[in-house]
Write a protein that holds these residues in place. Structure first.
Motif, short mmCIF file in Angstrom:
data_model
loop_
_atom_site.label_atom_id
_atom_site.label_comp_id
_atom_site.label_asym_id
_atom_site.label_seq_id
_atom_site.Cartn_x
_atom_site.Cartn_y
_atom_site.Cartn_z
N SER A 251 0.86 -1.19 0.00
CA SER A 251 0.00 0.00 0.00
C SER A 251 0.89 1.24 0.00
O SER A 251 1.95 1.25 0.65
CB SER A 251 -0.90 0.02 1.24
OG SER A 251 -1.75 -1.10 1.27
N ASP B 53 -4.70 3.04 -12.87
CA ASP B 53 -5.91 2.68 -12.12
C ASP B 53 -5.58 1.67 -11.02
O ASP B 53 -6.07 1.78 -9.89
CB ASP B 53 -6.97 2.10 -13.05
CG ASP B 53 -7.51 3.15 -14.03
OD1 ASP B 53 -7.84 4.26 -13.57
OD2 ASP B 53 -7.57 2.86 -15.24
N ARG B 54 -4.75 0.71 -11.37
CA ARG B 54 -4.37 -0.31 -10.39
C ARG B 54 -3.54 0.32 -9.26
O ARG B 54 -3.69 -0.05 -8.09
CB ARG B 54 -3.58 -1.42 -11.08
CG ARG B 54 -3.30 -2.61 -10.17
CD ARG B 54 -2.69 -3.75 -10.96
NE ARG B 54 -2.45 -4.91 -10.11
CZ ARG B 54 -1.92 -6.05 -10.53
NH1 ARG B 54 -1.59 -6.17 -11.82
NH2 ARG B 54 -1.73 -7.04 -9.71
N GLU C 65 -5.72 2.05 -6.74
CA GLU C 65 -6.41 1.13 -5.84
C GLU C 65 -5.59 0.86 -4.59
O GLU C 65 -6.14 0.51 -3.54
CB GLU C 65 -6.69 -0.20 -6.56
CG GLU C 65 -7.74 -0.09 -7.67
CD GLU C 65 -7.87 -1.40 -8.45
OE1 GLU C 65 -7.13 -2.36 -8.11
OE2 GLU C 65 -8.70 -1.45 -9.37
N ARG C 66 -4.29 1.03 -4.70
CA ARG C 66 -3.39 0.77 -3.57
C ARG C 66 -2.89 2.05 -2.90
O ARG C 66 -2.11 1.99 -1.96
CB ARG C 66 -2.18 -0.03 -4.04
CG ARG C 66 -2.51 -1.35 -4.69
CD ARG C 66 -1.23 -2.09 -4.99
NE ARG C 66 -1.46 -3.32 -5.71
CZ ARG C 66 -0.50 -4.16 -6.05
NH1 ARG C 66 0.75 -3.88 -5.74
NH2 ARG C 66 -0.79 -5.27 -6.71
#
Length: 384
Positions: free
Chosen positions: A88, A135-136, A139-140
């Motif tokens: 993250s 985008d990925r 998400e993190r």
């Protein structure tokens, strides 16, 4: 000090405070890396890793996306190399005018950072694949609005108390030492040496009973209280007459060393080595060459302070260096000593200090003298 320089120092201290919070709020055995390989702070649990970039912008009244392009690009590069790892990403940023409002970082912000023509970002942009999945990444990724400098320092103090530090010790003992431990870890070259855990961090703090005085702790807002606390701690030792004291001094980490060293020695003699009961001759070991030591000896002589450096006819004799000075009384009954201090060049003969254990070892500045780590009954360190 200029306002810009002041903000720069506060920026480092802000990051150290955030690091302290991450350590104190982690599980006992989570691994926290200070100044990680890429990110400012990395927290590793058995399940995942959190990579944190900490940015402090007190001089900026409001959030601007360009002010965080660099940390965003660094995170994108790290993500591109670790897309399948459970990581993250956190951008922890403080802007003086945003209050508790969280700045918005969207896909368009990342695209603008990647398209920037600023030469300062060119190296970072070129290292990121053109087909990176933004985008990925989002998400993190989260962005957090950091509190003010005063608020984050209070939070660290509260967490120290929650973790068992006595309330009365937090402000002038536990908190400054927590900042100093983190600052010390941050400059180590090996990433493994920059790691700690909550369990170790708390254990180390519990074991420290003196206040660290360094460029970092002196920059804290509790500076005057720290100095007062340090004086009280030192007074316990300095008030004792029969103590053999060694001073190891690094000129390179002391501001105005050239002007102050002779005054320092002179003041010490006037306060702590003038009575007949002061039976142990102090030793000043300085990280300087012999010619520089001789220059200091001459300046001390001009102030009426005699010294010995252990040399006879160009040869160092250890027994001569450690001999006791002849003493007599002056016409007014004052103590007159053959010499009042012993003085050494660390690089020349400093290791002879290992042959006689002292009662107090004062390390002033940041000398590289690990060989002396075990020569004293009690060590007291003052960093420049």
């Amino acid at each position: 000090m200029s306002r810009t320089a002041d903000y720069t120092i506060q920026g480092f201290l802000y990051q150290f405070n955030k690091t302290a919070l991450e350590i104190l709020r982690a599980q006992d055995d989570d691994i926290v890396t200070v100044e990680g390989i890429v990110e400012d702070i990395e927290v590793v649990t058995p399940e995942a890793m959190t990579a944190i970039q900490c940015k402090y912008h007190e001089a900026k009244a409001s959030f601007t996306a360009s002010a965080v392009y660099k940390p965003l690009l660094q995170m994108l590069k790290h993500f591109s190399e670790n897309q399948f790892a459970n990581i993250s990403y956190v951008l922890f940023a403080h802007f003086s005018g945003t209050g508790t409002q969280t700045p918005s970082i969207e896909k368009a912000t990342l695209e603008a950072a990647l398209a920037s023509r600023d030469k300062a970002f060119a190296k970072h942009i070129s290292s990121i694949p053109s087909d990176i999945d933004l985008d990925r990444f989002l998400e993190r990724f989260i962005v957090e609005s950091g509190p003010s400098y005063d608020e984050i320092t209070k939070s660290v103090g509260d967490e120290l108390e929650v973790n068992g530090m006595p309330k009365g010790d937090v402000e002038t003992l536990a908190y400054p030492n927590a900042i100093q431990i983190i600052a010390t870890l941050s400059v180590k070259h090996n990433p493994l040496e920059r790691q700690t855990t909550k369990k170790k961090f708390i254990s180390d703090l519990m074991a420290i009973r003196t206040t660290a005085i360094s460029r970092w702790t002196l920059a804290l807002k509790t500076r005057e209280k720290l100095i007062q606390a340090r004086r009280k701690q030192l007074k316990v030792h300095l008030d004792k007459n029969a103590r053999l004291r060694y001073f190891v001094i690094d000129p390179n980490s002391i501001e105005d060393y050239g002007a102050e060293i002779v005054l320092f020695v002179s003041d010490y003699i006037d306060r702590y080595h003038f009575k007949p009961a002061h039976i142990h001759t102090p030793i000043f070991c300085i990280c300087a060459n012999r010619s520089e030591i001789q220059e200091i000896q001459h300046r001390l002589y001009l102030k009426g302070i005699s010294t010995t450096d252990g040399y006879i006819g160009g040869q160092f004799e250890e027994s001569y260096f450690f001999r006791e000075p002849l003493c007599s009384k002056g016409s007014r009954g004052e103590m007159k000593r053959e010499f009042s201090i012993r003085i050494l060049s660390w690089g020349d003969r400093g290791k002879v200090l290992n042959d006689r254990k002292c009662d107090d070892l004062f390390i002033i500045g940041e000398p590289d003298c690990n060989a002396l780590a075990r020569i004293s009954h009690e060590g007291i360190k003052e960093s420049g």
